[in-house]
Design a protein around this motif. Structure first.
Motif, PDB file in Angstrom:
ATOM      1  N   VAL A   3      -2.676  15.997 -12.509  1.00 25.10           N
ATOM      2  CA  VAL A   3      -3.530  15.366 -13.522  1.00 25.10           C
ATOM      3  C   VAL A   3      -3.640  13.884 -13.191  1.00 25.10           C
ATOM      4  O   VAL A   3      -2.625  13.212 -12.963  1.00 25.10           O
ATOM      5  N   PRO A   4      -4.846  13.329 -13.142  1.00 22.72           N
ATOM      6  CA  PRO A   4      -5.000  11.895 -12.846  1.00 22.72           C
ATOM      7  C   PRO A   4      -4.200  11.051 -13.833  1.00 22.72           C
ATOM      8  O   PRO A   4      -4.240  11.299 -15.047  1.00 22.72           O
ATOM      9  N   PRO A   5      -3.477  10.035 -13.362  1.00 21.96           N
ATOM     10  CA  PRO A   5      -2.614   9.250 -14.249  1.00 21.96           C
ATOM     11  C   PRO A   5      -3.362   8.499 -15.350  1.00 21.96           C
ATOM     12  O   PRO A   5      -2.779   8.218 -16.400  1.00 21.96           O
ATOM     13  N   TYR A   6      -4.648   8.197 -15.142  1.00 21.33           N
ATOM     14  CA  TYR A   6      -5.356   7.464 -16.183  1.00 21.33           C
ATOM     15  C   TYR A   6      -5.520   8.286 -17.452  1.00 21.33           C
ATOM     16  O   TYR A   6      -5.786   7.726 -18.538  1.00 21.33           O
ATOM     17  N   PHE A   7      -5.328   9.601 -17.360  1.00 24.68           N
ATOM     18  CA  PHE A   7      -5.412  10.421 -18.569  1.00 24.68           C
ATOM     19  C   PHE A   7      -4.258  10.153 -19.523  1.00 24.68           C
ATOM     20  O   PHE A   7      -4.363  10.422 -20.725  1.00 24.68           O
ATOM     21  N   ASP A   8      -3.145   9.620 -19.025  1.00 28.85           N
ATOM     22  CA  ASP A   8      -2.058   9.221 -19.929  1.00 28.85           C
ATOM     23  C   ASP A   8      -2.572   8.204 -20.948  1.00 28.85           C
ATOM     24  O   ASP A   8      -2.272   8.297 -22.149  1.00 28.85           O
ATOM     25  N   TYR A   9      -3.361   7.234 -20.473  1.00 30.46           N
ATOM     26  CA  TYR A   9      -3.902   6.199 -21.355  1.00 30.46           C
ATOM     27  C   TYR A   9      -4.979   6.768 -22.270  1.00 30.46           C
ATOM     28  O   TYR A   9      -5.035   6.441 -23.463  1.00 30.46           O
ATOM     29  N   ARG A  54      -5.245   9.853 -29.443  1.00 32.94           N
ATOM     30  CA  ARG A  54      -4.291  10.143 -30.529  1.00 32.94           C
ATOM     31  C   ARG A  54      -4.214   9.010 -31.536  1.00 32.94           C
ATOM     32  O   ARG A  54      -3.947   9.220 -32.715  1.00 32.94           O
ATOM     33  N   ARG A  55      -4.458   7.789 -31.086  1.00 29.01           N
ATOM     34  CA  ARG A  55      -4.446   6.630 -31.979  1.00 29.01           C
ATOM     35  C   ARG A  55      -5.787   6.400 -32.662  1.00 29.01           C
ATOM     36  O   ARG A  55      -5.938   5.460 -33.433  1.00 29.01           O
ATOM     37  N   GLY A  56      -6.775   7.231 -32.343  1.00 30.01           N
ATOM     38  CA  GLY A  56      -8.095   7.057 -32.927  1.00 30.01           C
ATOM     39  C   GLY A  56      -8.895   5.938 -32.295  1.00 30.01           C
ATOM     40  O   GLY A  56      -9.880   5.473 -32.876  1.00 30.01           O
ATOM     41  N   GLN A  57      -8.506   5.523 -31.072  1.00 31.92           N
ATOM     42  CA  GLN A  57      -9.182   4.421 -30.391  1.00 31.92           C
ATOM     43  C   GLN A  57     -10.186   4.897 -29.346  1.00 31.92           C
ATOM     44  O   GLN A  57     -10.827   4.087 -28.691  1.00 31.92           O
TER      45      GLN A  57
END
Length: 275
Positions: free
Chosen positions: A4-10, A16-19
């Motif tokens: 999974v590409p690491p940028y998906f962590d962000y 999840r934070r609604g941002q």
């Protein structure tokens, strides 16, 4: 199964934070914004939806169809289909259980059926000739092989079915003179990998599709229309040189440079399976 590409962590944390919303791709600006324009986050979300809607229009959807979204992200594209069509069999495929958990928050509407599968888009457990449409929005470059994906899409489509995709294509011949090709590739892969075939050595999309038995039926170069999206992909602190940035941030910076300098093309494509 692919990493999974690491940028998906962000992206997952932001959702999840609604941002952030459900669309995890660039946006379509039509007409393209002037370089000095500063779009708002809300305008970016609208542009992301506009990109998905543009591709859905290319797919010529109709009620009662079976639709597969390969590399479905957070479910944004199938959510649009779910809200606008009836009697659909909607299936999303992804290699990341976290993304599928977010997708499962979407409830079916209009008599549609929704299913989310943990699978490699280049080799799914799904039966052959089971879908009227296959979608792949800004995900193919992450797959282990574009050639393998075209073959799998052709297998899954019913006769007369349609594959619609957007993809990022790199052209090394358009790199500015003196640019170290390996360094650009390494910077992007570090934060945005996997990107197995960075320079398209397997061949062009049209040739790969034809080899799989699909017929090119639509093409649009949306490079200029998607460029302004990097206003939201590159962290402002990194863009202003205030910190060295994480790998994903540096990759976003390199990708924007490729987009501006010319080696990167952003393509919308349609391929038909003969009836």
């Amino acid at each position: 199964m692919n990493a999974v590409p690491p940028y998906f962590d962000y992206l997952i944390e932001a959702f999840r934070r609604g941002q952030a919303g459900r669309h995890v791709h660039l946006g379509h600006w039509d007409p393209p914004l002037a370089p000095e324009a500063e779009p708002s986050p809300r305008e970016f979300e609208q542009a992301q939806e506009r990109l998905a809607q543009t591709l859905l229009a290319m797919a010529a959807l109709g009620n009662g169809q079976g639709v597969l979204d390969a590399g479905c992200g957070f479910g944004g594209t199938l959510d649009l289909v779910n809200g606008r069509h009836a009697g659909m069999e909607l299936v999303g495929v992804n290699v990341d259980p976290r993304q599928l958990d977010l997708c499962r928050r979407i409830g079916p509407a209009n008599g549609n059926r929704l299913r989310w599968e943990l699978a490699d888009a280049c080799g799914t457990p799904l039966p052959a000739a089971s879908f009227d449409r296959v979608l792949c929005i800004e995900a193919m470059f992450h797959f282990r092989s574009r050639r393998a994906f075209f073959a799998e899409a052709a297998r899954l489509l019913k006769p007369g079915g349609i594959l619609v995709a957007s993809d990022i294509a790199m052209d090394a011949t358009r790199l500015p003179a003196g640019t170290p090709r390996f360094a650009v590739e390494a910077a992007v892969r570090d934060g945005f990998g996997p990107w197995p075939d960075f320079w398209g050595a397997e061949g062009g999309h049209e040739a790969l599709a034809r080899a799989a038995g699909l017929v090119p039926a639509g093409w649009r170069d949306a490079t200029a229309n998607t460029l302004r999206s990097h206003r939201f992909t590159v962290p402002s602190s990194l863009d202003e040189g205030r910190d060295p940035g994480e790998p994903a941030g540096r990759a976003a910076l390199a990708l924007r440079w490729l987009h501006r300098a010319g080696p990167l093309r952003y393509l919308y494509m349609r391929f038909d399976k003969p009836a």
